[in-house]
Design a protein around this motif. Sequence first.
Motif, PDB file in Angstrom:
ATOM      1  N   LEU A  38       0.630  -1.215  -0.059  1.00  0.00           N
ATOM      2  CA  LEU A  38      -0.096  -0.031  -0.034  1.00  0.00           C
ATOM      3  C   LEU A  38       0.750   1.362   0.020  1.00  0.00           C
ATOM      4  O   LEU A  38       0.536   2.200  -0.579  1.00  0.00           O
ATOM      5  N   GLU A  40       3.449   1.827  -1.538  1.00  0.00           N
ATOM      6  CA  GLU A  40       3.793   2.321  -2.826  1.00  0.00           C
ATOM      7  C   GLU A  40       2.664   3.026  -3.706  1.00  0.00           C
ATOM      8  O   GLU A  40       3.213   3.379  -4.719  1.00  0.00           O
ATOM      9  N   HIS A  41       1.477   2.891  -3.173  1.00  0.00           N
ATOM     10  CA  HIS A  41       0.416   3.451  -4.026  1.00  0.00           C
ATOM     11  C   HIS A  41      -0.021   4.951  -3.425  1.00  0.00           C
ATOM     12  O   HIS A  41      -0.945   5.660  -3.739  1.00  0.00           O
ATOM     13  N   THR A  43       0.641   8.495  -3.499  1.00  0.00           N
ATOM     14  CA  THR A  43       1.255   9.593  -4.175  1.00  0.00           C
ATOM     15  C   THR A  43       0.938  11.209  -3.721  1.00  0.00           C
ATOM     16  O   THR A  43      -0.336  11.397  -3.501  1.00  0.00           O
ATOM     17  N   LEU A  47      -3.497   7.847  -1.029  1.00  0.00           N
ATOM     18  CA  LEU A  47      -3.558   6.530  -1.428  1.00  0.00           C
ATOM     19  C   LEU A  47      -4.288   6.607  -2.378  1.00  0.00           C
ATOM     20  O   LEU A  47      -5.548   6.923  -2.605  1.00  0.00           O
ATOM     21  N   GLY A  48      -3.793   6.292  -3.662  1.00  0.00           N
ATOM     22  CA  GLY A  48      -4.359   6.149  -5.066  1.00  0.00           C
ATOM     23  C   GLY A  48      -5.656   5.184  -5.216  1.00  0.00           C
ATOM     24  O   GLY A  48      -5.942   4.473  -4.338  1.00  0.00           O
ATOM     25  N   ALA A  50      -6.222   2.871  -7.140  1.00  0.00           N
ATOM     26  CA  ALA A  50      -5.866   1.347  -7.466  1.00  0.00           C
ATOM     27  C   ALA A  50      -5.373   0.633  -5.935  1.00  0.00           C
ATOM     28  O   ALA A  50      -5.900  -0.489  -5.846  1.00  0.00           O
ATOM     29  N   GLY A  51      -4.836   1.453  -4.972  1.00  0.00           N
ATOM     30  CA  GLY A  51      -4.537   0.986  -3.843  1.00  0.00           C
ATOM     31  C   GLY A  51      -5.720   0.910  -3.108  1.00  0.00           C
ATOM     32  O   GLY A  51      -5.922   0.017  -2.329  1.00  0.00           O
TER      33      GLY A  51
END
Length: 330
Positions: A38, A40-41, A43, A47-48, A50-51
């Motif tokens: 998570l 790495e999601h 940005t 939390l994007g 996709a995450g």
Amino acid sequence: MRLGVLDVGSNTVHLLVVDAHSGGHPTPTHSTKTALRLAEHLTDGKLGDAGADALVAATADARRQAVELGCEDLLAFATSAVRDASNSPAVLERVRDEAGVDLQVLSGPDEAALTFLAVRRWLGWSAGHLLVLDIGGGSLEMAVGRDEAPVHAISVPLGAGRLTRDWFTSDPPQRTELKALTEYAHEVLAPAASTLLSEGPPDRAVVTSKTFRSLARLTGAAPRSAGPRVRRRLSAAGLRQVVAFISRMSSEDLAELEGVSASRSHQLVAGAVVAHEAMTALGLEEVEVCPWALREGIILGRLDQLQPGGGMASVDGPLATGRPTLHQAR
């Protein structure tokens, strides 16, 4: 009673099911991990989609498994990845509405205190003045004390995954990057170490987490197959040798080493740097590895709540309040 514990961390979503009762040893009956990464999601601190989608799906599946396995309660909690997300309230609402899971966010000090509780129960009162360290994906938790509740519970942003993303641009990292990370970790740890040692050196220094277990294995500690009751240690001298060895290896090569998982090999070097700097700052020549950590602390805290007059008075987090059981939740 049968309890499910859902641990939403920076790297994985882990469902652990145990049979437990007050005063007894929690017996694991089921364990499932889903690698979401998570952190790495994230940005720009958010939390994007996709995450968030992956988190909703993983928590919904964990809830389904918990019901099928006969859990009476599901203790669902999230740590630094969700805690650090600027849109965590919206994400938590999605998880609650779409997955039917009331995901609670633990503060860093709560993490440290609950991990400390688990280690204290594992080792018992003979551990005396106890110091506990736990390296996660997003943060490093540290706690110290003589009772079941620590005197000091500290969390600092020195997680292995976070530091890998923020400080390394190549695989393996450049020497200048390693030097810069070492200096940063030293700077962050200095005031924390001063607080933790303010009442004197510990009688026992203990570590938990996958990172510390992997590092101990690389220095010759017994493999996981030997069972949880085999005593495992990690020395400062052995750790120095490991840091020098693995810092020249790519994550792909590290994943081939015994005790290192492919999903976490990319962050092992950063974790090793933090482990070494923490032991140095605290003056530790050797630490013990404990098989119990945060998930077990969550379970023990819940069992304590169920006792007459029980509760986690030392932790001002979600476990200190009442919450619905699994079958009462949506």
